[in-house]
Design a protein around this motif. Sequence first.
Motif, short mmCIF file in Angstrom:
data_model
loop_
_atom_site.label_atom_id
_atom_site.label_comp_id
_atom_site.label_asym_id
_atom_site.label_seq_id
_atom_site.Cartn_x
_atom_site.Cartn_y
_atom_site.Cartn_z
N THR A 1 0.83 -1.21 0.00
CA THR A 1 0.00 0.00 0.00
C THR A 1 0.86 1.26 0.00
O THR A 1 0.53 2.25 -0.65
N ARG A 2 1.97 1.19 0.70
CA ARG A 2 2.84 2.38 0.76
C ARG A 2 3.57 2.64 -0.55
O ARG A 2 3.93 3.77 -0.87
N GLY B 1 2.26 1.60 -3.51
CA GLY B 1 1.28 1.68 -4.59
C GLY B 1 1.25 0.45 -5.48
O GLY B 1 0.77 0.51 -6.61
N ILE C 1 -10.09 0.91 7.36
CA ILE C 1 -10.43 1.10 5.94
C ILE C 1 -11.05 -0.16 5.35
O ILE C 1 -10.87 -0.46 4.18
N LYS D 1 -6.78 5.76 0.64
CA LYS D 1 -6.26 5.40 1.97
C LYS D 1 -6.08 3.88 2.08
O LYS D 1 -5.13 3.40 2.68
N ALA D 2 -7.03 3.13 1.50
CA ALA D 2 -7.01 1.68 1.66
C ALA D 2 -5.91 1.02 0.83
O ALA D 2 -5.26 0.09 1.30
N ARG D 3 -5.70 1.49 -0.38
CA ARG D 3 -4.81 0.75 -1.27
C ARG D 3 -3.58 1.54 -1.71
O ARG D 3 -2.74 1.02 -2.43
N PHE D 4 -3.48 2.80 -1.31
CA PHE D 4 -2.31 3.59 -1.71
C PHE D 4 -1.66 4.28 -0.52
O PHE D 4 -0.84 5.18 -0.68
N GLY D 5 -2.04 3.87 0.66
CA GLY D 5 -1.32 4.25 1.88
C GLY D 5 -1.46 5.68 2.32
O GLY D 5 -0.65 6.15 3.13
N TRP E 1 -13.10 -3.56 -1.16
CA TRP E 1 -11.79 -4.05 -1.62
C TRP E 1 -11.27 -5.16 -0.71
O TRP E 1 -10.63 -6.08 -1.19
N GLN F 1 -3.55 6.55 -10.68
CA GLN F 1 -3.63 5.10 -10.41
C GLN F 1 -4.85 4.77 -9.54
O GLN F 1 -5.48 3.73 -9.73
N SER G 1 -7.55 2.15 -10.67
CA SER G 1 -7.82 0.93 -9.91
C SER G 1 -9.26 0.87 -9.43
O SER G 1 -9.77 -0.21 -9.14
N ASP H 1 -11.28 7.28 0.30
CA ASP H 1 -11.21 6.02 1.05
C ASP H 1 -10.39 4.98 0.28
O ASP H 1 -9.61 4.22 0.88
N HIS H 2 -10.58 4.92 -1.02
CA HIS H 2 -9.84 3.94 -1.83
C HIS H 2 -8.34 4.25 -1.79
O HIS H 2 -7.52 3.34 -1.71
N ASP I 1 -6.32 -3.75 7.07
CA ASP I 1 -7.46 -2.87 6.79
C ASP I 1 -8.23 -2.51 8.06
O ASP I 1 -8.71 -1.37 8.20
#
Lengths: 297, 197
Positions: A15-16, A18, A56, B112-116, A60, B129, B133, B109-110, A51
């Motif tokens: 996640t960090r 990408g 979050i 925060k969840a998947r891109f940190g 997903w 991105q 996504s 939210d997306h 999550d």
Amino acid sequence: MLAAVVGLLIVEIATRTGISMAYIGGVFVAAAVLISPVAPLGGVAGLIIHDVFHGIIGYWTVSTTVWILSFAWVIVWLTNGHSSGQKRQGLKSMLRMAPAYAAVILIGGINATAFAAWLVMVLGAQRFYTAAIGFLPGVVAAVGLSVFGLVAIGIIERLGKHIGRADTRGHTLIESEVPGRKPSKESTGVMAVGVLVIGAGWLFGVSVLDVFVHDLGLYPTANEFSAFVTGFLGRGSPIAPVVTTALLGVYKYGELAVVLSAPVAIAALFGWHTYHDQMLLSTAHGIGSICTRASDD
Amino acid sequence: MTENQPGSDDGVPSRRQFLTALGGTAFAAAGYGYGTEPSGSVAVDSVTGSSAHPASGEHIEALTAIATAVYPSAVSITPSFIESRVFGRVEPEPGHFDKLVTAIEAVDDHAKARFGGRITDISAGRRRQVLQSMGVTTVHPTADGTTAEQVRFYLVGDLLYVLFTSPMGGKLLGVDNPPGHPGGREAYKQGPEGGEP
């Protein structure tokens, strides 16, 4: 526990940086093949902990979890037949097994992607085809990593044999053995082909249908679409009414067909799993009786 | 009371009413900036609108960040432009701004969840991105569709609308007088090819 911690770390790093979660899911699935069938459970636990910890949880989380677990489950389901009783036999057998495993992982990925894409659509987040596009890179990653890993393990074991060391690795899918269950290779292969056909039809067929239905939505009403089709085909052609009726059917019921695709495909999968031997026997019997009649005549 | 009072009874405006209306119109036009030359930044062209909208400062910042991913790189964007042009306009239909805010929150939210991190904390490339996504880049805008389709409809659609109805956005398209923008006195002084009429 250790798998969950490793999974959490991998998800956090992904996640960090990408990195798409599809690739991470592919890594967890490859771990099922190379390390242990329960490895994806640790990965999924790490994902959920991540999550929850960040507050979050969303579609997903659910869809990625379902995708990873169903992906691994289909592979385990199919490889129990393929590899039962097989022991690793060095580089030669690994090289033989790698294509078979790649095919099984591909089959698992196709079915899992179709199911997860359907779930994302039902949860109202994305369309079927966009969700499927998001998961497919993970299937490629799982296949690539697994094949690479199998070949690497084969080379390491061959070197180990030369040196004379005993194997100390854990119990992997490759050497898994289910006591009292040894289906024939042919039967398992036929079942895998059936699962591939059903999964590919589900994923690619429904994706194309979804794209088509989505584009038809540019016509606000069925009457406008009907007028366009009639104008496009003309009234003189004898097939025009049939094509117009068929396209109007897609316009009206296409979305419903996409939604109903999962129950139909899952029923077909379990039906094939349960009755494929009988189907093949009856088909062979039918063909045999036809041949006998022909020879009698 | 006045010498024009009888005239008012006939429904014809009096001289005082006429002058008052003319002065008011001129004052309003001056305050609006009508006819002034737009500068290089779209933010300068922003119109101060009503603050009675459901978006908070965080929403405005998030929408500004998303705009940097949606707009061409030639366009520089400021939160004041987004607030005034997006939320300062007349609401297209009741509940539109609420759904726009929901779409902003879905993207945030997306991210925060998947891109940190929040959409404001990540780079412009990473913001693209996020939209990809979510499936936003490959769907048609649909007001009552999936989350991705609603983001496309409310968020991307509104951002593009306010850009291309502004003088800067119009220039990007080669349209000096875009629909929705009065264009100004200069536009009327030019011929079809930009020269003298």
